[in-house]
Design a protein around this motif. Structure first.
Motif, short mmCIF file in Angstrom:
data_model
loop_
_atom_site.label_atom_id
_atom_site.label_comp_id
_atom_site.label_asym_id
_atom_site.label_seq_id
_atom_site.Cartn_x
_atom_site.Cartn_y
_atom_site.Cartn_z
N LYS A 165 0.89 -1.01 -0.01
CA LYS A 165 -0.03 0.05 0.03
C LYS A 165 0.97 1.18 0.04
N VAL A 166 2.06 1.33 0.83
CA VAL A 166 2.95 2.33 0.77
C VAL A 166 3.40 2.42 -0.58
N LEU A 167 3.81 1.33 -1.39
CA LEU A 167 4.44 1.54 -2.68
C LEU A 167 3.52 2.29 -3.59
N ALA A 168 2.24 1.60 -3.60
CA ALA A 168 1.25 2.42 -4.37
C ALA A 168 0.82 3.63 -4.15
N LEU A 169 0.75 4.14 -2.71
CA LEU A 169 0.64 5.39 -2.48
C LEU A 169 1.46 6.47 -2.91
N ASN A 170 3.13 5.97 -2.83
CA ASN A 170 4.14 6.80 -3.34
C ASN A 170 4.20 6.92 -4.82
N GLY A 171 3.51 5.76 -5.54
CA GLY A 171 3.57 6.03 -6.94
C GLY A 171 2.33 7.18 -7.33
N LEU A 172 1.36 7.31 -6.59
CA LEU A 172 0.28 8.11 -6.73
C LEU A 172 0.91 9.60 -6.47
N ILE A 173 1.58 9.85 -5.32
CA ILE A 173 2.29 10.98 -4.89
C ILE A 173 3.28 11.51 -5.98
N LYS A 174 3.90 10.65 -6.41
CA LYS A 174 5.02 10.83 -7.35
C LYS A 174 4.52 11.24 -8.66
N ALA A 175 3.63 10.78 -9.37
CA ALA A 175 2.78 11.13 -10.35
C ALA A 175 2.50 12.55 -10.17
N TYR A 176 1.71 12.65 -9.00
CA TYR A 176 0.95 14.00 -8.88
C TYR A 176 2.13 14.90 -8.76
N ALA A 177 3.12 14.92 -8.03
CA ALA A 177 4.38 15.93 -7.87
C ALA A 177 4.90 16.07 -9.42
N ALA A 178 4.91 15.29 -10.21
CA ALA A 178 5.24 15.37 -11.57
C ALA A 178 4.49 16.32 -12.40
N GLN A 179 3.32 16.05 -12.17
CA GLN A 179 1.98 16.83 -12.97
C GLN A 179 2.14 18.36 -12.36
N GLN A 180 2.46 18.37 -11.13
CA GLN A 180 2.23 19.72 -10.70
C GLN A 180 3.70 20.49 -10.80
N ARG A 181 4.57 19.74 -11.12
CA ARG A 181 5.85 20.31 -11.04
C ARG A 181 6.45 20.71 -9.92
N VAL A 182 6.18 19.89 -8.83
CA VAL A 182 6.77 20.14 -7.53
C VAL A 182 7.80 19.11 -7.32
N SER A 183 8.79 19.29 -6.15
CA SER A 183 9.64 18.18 -5.80
C SER A 183 8.87 16.93 -5.37
N TYR A 184 9.62 15.99 -5.62
CA TYR A 184 9.20 14.74 -4.84
C TYR A 184 10.47 14.16 -4.20
N LEU A 185 10.29 13.94 -2.86
CA LEU A 185 11.62 13.73 -2.06
C LEU A 185 11.27 12.15 -1.93
N ASP A 186 12.28 11.29 -2.32
CA ASP A 186 12.00 10.00 -2.11
C ASP A 186 12.83 9.34 -1.15
N TYR A 187 12.31 9.37 0.22
CA TYR A 187 13.19 8.56 1.35
C TYR A 187 12.86 7.00 1.10
N HIS A 188 11.75 6.64 0.55
CA HIS A 188 11.63 5.14 0.71
C HIS A 188 12.82 4.41 -0.24
N ALA A 189 13.11 4.97 -1.18
CA ALA A 189 14.16 4.13 -2.02
C ALA A 189 15.47 4.00 -1.35
N SER A 190 15.71 4.96 -0.59
CA SER A 190 17.03 4.85 0.36
C SER A 190 17.08 4.07 1.47
#
Length: 239
Positions: A165-190
């Motif tokens: 569920k976390v992975l799926a939500l992060n995908g939604l947040i990342k896509a929205y950030a790209a759409q809005q041209r705002v920064s996406y800070l990916d803690y999860h990957a690290s």
């Protein structure tokens, strides 16, 4: 018997108003009210950055006070333990907009998945994040949207299988950030281990970072803020 019944009615008539007067600060509106009132304007050369979130944000300054004291940015922590995205949205005006930061960093969603305030609906969580983003943008505040941190299980609510569920939500947040041209800070990957959870080296309960976990997050935060402030400067109107 009638006398006893009458006495019970009298007692209830006193008890009900007292119960009705009991006030619960459901959304944490009083938590930072005094601190907000005491906060002055940001200092020149030290950009104000509000960190909005839950217990992960709330515990950060206590876990590593040296990071906050030594940063080139004025980080203002506005995390409240256990909070979900709708609660953050309710207090967004007073705990973010009213502080006039240059940047807001939003870390929300893990307690939605944990169903702290009701059934989890990823669309509703994303909508709350969208609303906070749009409010900030309307007030000239730059936005950094964070990934939700890894979580394999919740110690206070076992069996919800949050990792996917976390992975799926992060995908939604990342896509929205790209759409809005705002920064996406990916803690999860690290921070994620092979189970897509937090490893024991970074957390004692699989949800909340230890100092070692925060020290992975800190340079990522600083880099994201620096890039966001640079982008703001580059897009500022010339005078």
């Amino acid at each position: 018997m009638k006398t006893l019944f009458f006495m019970l009615l009298v007692l209830c008539s006193y008890a009900l108003p007292a119960a009705a007067q009991a006030v619960v600060d459901r959304d944490g509106l009083t938590r930072y009210a005094a601190a907000n009132n005491l906060l002055g304007t940001s200092r020149p050369g030290k950009p104000r950055v509000v960190l909005l979130g839950n217990s992960i944000t709330d515990s950060w300054p206590k876990a590593d006070s040296a990071f906050f004291a030594g940063s080139r940015n004025e980080y203002i922590g506005r995390g409240i333990s256990g909070q979900t995205s709708p609660q953050m949205l309710v207090r967004f005006r007073q705990d973010v907009l009213g502080l006039h930061p240059q940047v807001v960093v939003i870390l929300a969603g893990i307690n939605d998945i944990a169903e702290n305030t009701g059934p989890y609906d990823p669309a509703a969580t994303l909508n709350n994040i969208k609303s906070m983003t749009e409010l900030a943008q309307a007030h000239g505040i730059r936005v950094i949207l964070c990934s939700v941190l890894p979580a394999y299980d919740f110690p206070w609510r076992k069996g919800l299988a949050p990792a996917s569920k976390v992975l799926a939500l992060n995908g939604l947040i990342k896509a929205y950030a790209a759409q809005q041209r705002v920064s996406y800070l990916d803690y999860h990957a690290s921070m994620a281990d092979s189970r897509q959870g937090l490893p024991p080296a970074l957390s004692k309960d699989e949800v909340h970072p230890t100092l070692a976990g925060y020290r992975i997050m800190e340079p990522l935060l600083e880099q994201a803020v620096a890039a966001t402030l640079k982008e703001k400067q580059n897009h500022s109107p010339s005078h």
